[in-house]
Design a protein around this motif. Structure first.
Motif, PDB file in Angstrom:
ATOM      1  N   ILE A  19     -10.280   4.457   4.989  1.00 21.41           N
ATOM      2  CA  ILE A  19      -9.227   3.994   4.093  1.00 21.41           C
ATOM      3  C   ILE A  19      -9.899   3.405   2.867  1.00 21.41           C
ATOM      4  N   SER A  45      -2.643  -0.686  11.691  1.00 17.39           N
ATOM      5  CA  SER A  45      -2.490  -2.043  11.183  1.00 17.39           C
ATOM      6  C   SER A  45      -3.893  -2.573  10.891  1.00 17.39           C
ATOM      7  N   VAL A  74      -3.860   2.782  -2.258  1.00 16.58           N
ATOM      8  CA  VAL A  74      -4.481   2.993  -0.943  1.00 16.58           C
ATOM      9  C   VAL A  74      -4.451   4.482  -0.649  1.00 16.58           C
ATOM     10  N   TRP A 101       2.077   2.764   2.716  1.00 21.11           N
ATOM     11  CA  TRP A 101       1.398   1.519   3.076  1.00 21.11           C
ATOM     12  C   TRP A 101       2.188   0.320   2.550  1.00 21.11           C
ATOM     13  N   LYS A 102       1.999  -0.771   3.243  1.00 21.72           N
ATOM     14  CA  LYS A 102       2.553  -2.034   2.749  1.00 21.72           C
ATOM     15  C   LYS A 102       1.645  -3.174   3.200  1.00 21.72           C
ATOM     16  N   LYS A 103       1.542  -4.176   2.341  1.00 26.68           N
ATOM     17  CA  LYS A 103       0.697  -5.327   2.613  1.00 26.68           C
ATOM     18  C   LYS A 103       1.554  -6.460   3.140  1.00 26.68           C
ATOM     19  N   LEU A 107      -2.768  -4.653   6.262  1.00 28.02           N
ATOM     20  CA  LEU A 107      -2.108  -3.480   5.696  1.00 28.02           C
ATOM     21  C   LEU A 107      -1.544  -2.657   6.842  1.00 28.02           C
ATOM     22  N   GLU A 108      -0.320  -2.210   6.694  1.00 20.58           N
ATOM     23  CA  GLU A 108       0.199  -1.206   7.625  1.00 20.58           C
ATOM     24  C   GLU A 108       0.177   0.134   6.896  1.00 20.58           C
ATOM     25  N   ILE A 109      -0.507   1.089   7.513  1.00 17.89           N
ATOM     26  CA  ILE A 109      -0.687   2.407   6.896  1.00 17.89           C
ATOM     27  C   ILE A 109      -0.092   3.459   7.822  1.00 17.89           C
ATOM     28  N   ARG A 110       0.723   4.337   7.254  1.00 25.61           N
ATOM     29  CA  ARG A 110       1.307   5.448   8.012  1.00 25.61           C
ATOM     30  C   ARG A 110       0.717   6.758   7.501  1.00 25.61           C
TER      31      ARG A 110
END
Length: 480
Positions: free
Chosen positions: A476, A429, A441, A452-454, A459-462
């Motif tokens: 990132i 996060s 991203v 990812w989603k904003k 940003l949440e990045i998997r």
């Protein structure tokens, strides 16, 4: 070490001191004068793109494996005690120290090996100690016989005897910007530490205003040596002047402990030196360190990283080991620690000048090459987030550090974990700077797309695969 105070309570403004690093710098926000010469301004801008440089302290002192020069200074006995086997009295110690010239023979000297290793690790400029405070010249000066090319020095018979020439030519050929370190004080010169008086501290041991002829002779000696360096050694990009106690008396800051030891005028005429250096090397960056004004083109915190971004050009000079000079069995920092330090420095707008000290044989310790190889593996994947970048607010939030491309189209976010060997989390996060709107991203070093989603300013990045390839730091990269 470059400028040592009497104690380990050092003199960088506390607001800038990293709690984990020893600071040896000076207040950097006051007195900075932006250069007006367009070529100097351009060179400074290009220098700020380089980010990672090599510093090398090397001299006859490497044979004893001691702190460079400082054991000669009575002021600093508290932290650089002389070893009894090197001399029982001060005079005997100085004589034996200076006799190291007669045994200096670094036959494994191979600057091509150094340049290859550090270039792969991402270093893009270098600064070499042409002369430290002890006065021993690592170049072919005509002003003194206390030099590496003297017949008294065994290495003078080697075709690579002028080590400054060999180092500069080799690194320049590999695309490095070249920096010449030079100590303004010279503790070997009878015109600085006059043999008529005993030395008491790092400063000149007589009053230059009382003995102007002697001081003028020292000024001319210094001018002549700097003229040699800037005339005879090819293109030089940085003149890095150490020994900030040699300065106009009116520039002393009484709030800085070591500057309070300066009791006499030591104006060496930097206007004359600087004008000469710029005639010989148009646009050369001059760093009269710790002396704010027009000849300190960038500032140089030592063994420390400022806690906050600085708005002026700056460079942290720090050691890969514990010492600036060669010490047997030195404790070298881990590759993770070195890269974490690089990230902190560039996120705050600075450059990282990392010191590696060659030994008396003329080579680095084997562990140095191991570290450089490890750093090069990381740099191959992540260099686009390092070079030609600038700082961006908020600079640092928790374990995240930020840089941006100069055009502002790319934002780089570095995730660190200083508490343990780095392992990239599956989910991050990430706080993002205000007004950053990601179009894409990616995680550098991971070929697969990341999810990812904003959400607001986060940003949440998997990272669902390939996390094992993310060593030391996760980077990132956001395109907007």
């Amino acid at each position: 070490m470059l400028i040592r105070p009497k104690t380990k309570t050092l003199f960088f403004l506390s607001v800038f001191i990293s709690s984990t690093l020893l600071s040896q710098a000076h207040p950097v926000s006051e007195g900075y004068q932006k250069p007006t010469d367009p070529l100097v301004v351009q060179n400074l801008e290009e220098w700020q793109d380089l980010k990672f440089g090599l510093f090398m302290h090397w001299g006859t002192y490497s044979q004893w494996g001691i702190v460079e020069s400082w054991s000669l200074c009575p002021e600093d006995e508290s932290w650089t005690q002389r070893k009894p086997e090197h001399g029982k009295s001060y005079d005997e110690y100085v004589k034996n120290y200076e006799n190291l010239q007669t045994t200096f023979n670094p036959i494994q000297f191979n600057p091509e090996k150094w340049a290859d290793a550090v270039k792969k690790a991402g270093m893009k400029y270098m600064v070499f100690t042409t002369k430290h405070h002890d006065g021993f010249a690592m170049f072919d000066t005509k002003q003194s016989d206390y030099k590496v090319t003297s017949p008294k020095t065994p290495f003078s018979k080697n075709p690579k005897a002028d080590v400054t020439k060999e180092i500069f030519n080799t690194f320049r050929k590999e695309g490095f910007r070249i920096g010449a370190y030079f100590s303004k004080p010279d503790w070997h010169s009878d015109d600085y530490w006059w043999s008529y008086f005993p030395p008491k501290d790092r400063n000149v041991n007589y009053d230059p205003q009382k003995y102007p002829d002697r001081w003028n002779a020292f000024k001319q000696f210094t001018f002549n040596q700097l003229n040699e360096i800037t005339s005879n050694y090819g293109k030089i990009d940085i003149l890095w002047l150490d020994g900030g106690w040699v300065r106009p008396f009116h520039t002393i800051d009484p709030n800085v402990e070591w500057q309070r030891t300066i009791k006499v005028e030591q104006d060496i005429d930097m206007d004359k030196i600087g004008a000469m250096a710029r005639r010989n090397q148009p646009g050369i960056i001059i760093v009269d360190r710790t002396v704010p004004g027009k000849w300190e083109n960038y500032v140089t915190p030592e063994q420390a990283v400022p806690e906050h971004a600085l708005s002026i050009p700056w460079e942290s000079c720090m050691t890969m080991g514990d010492s600036f000079s060669y010490v047997p069995d030195d404790h070298y920092k881990s590759s993770q620690k070195i890269i974490e330090t690089l990230v902190k420095i560039i996120s705050r707008g600075g450059n990282y000048l990392m010191n590696i000290a060659p030994g008396p044989n003329g080579d680095y310790d084997a562990v140095v090459y191991d570290r450089l190889k490890e750093i090069s593996g990381w740099m191959e994947k992540n260099q686009s987030a390092v070079f030609a970048t600038r700082s961006i607010a908020p600079y640092h939030v928790g374990d995240f550090y930020y840089t941006q491309s100069k055009d502002g189209n790319t934002v780089n976010i570095f995730h660190l974990d200083e508490k343990a060997e780095y392992k990239a989390p599956a989910i991050l996060s990430v706080p993002i700077p205000e007004k950053v709107n990601p179009k894409s991203v990616r995680v550098l070093g991971v070929p697969a797309k990341v999810q990812w989603k904003k959400s607001g300013n986060s940003l949440e990045i998997r990272i669902l695969q390939d996390r094992s390839a993310l060593q030391y730091v996760t980077v990132i990269q956001i395109k907007q």
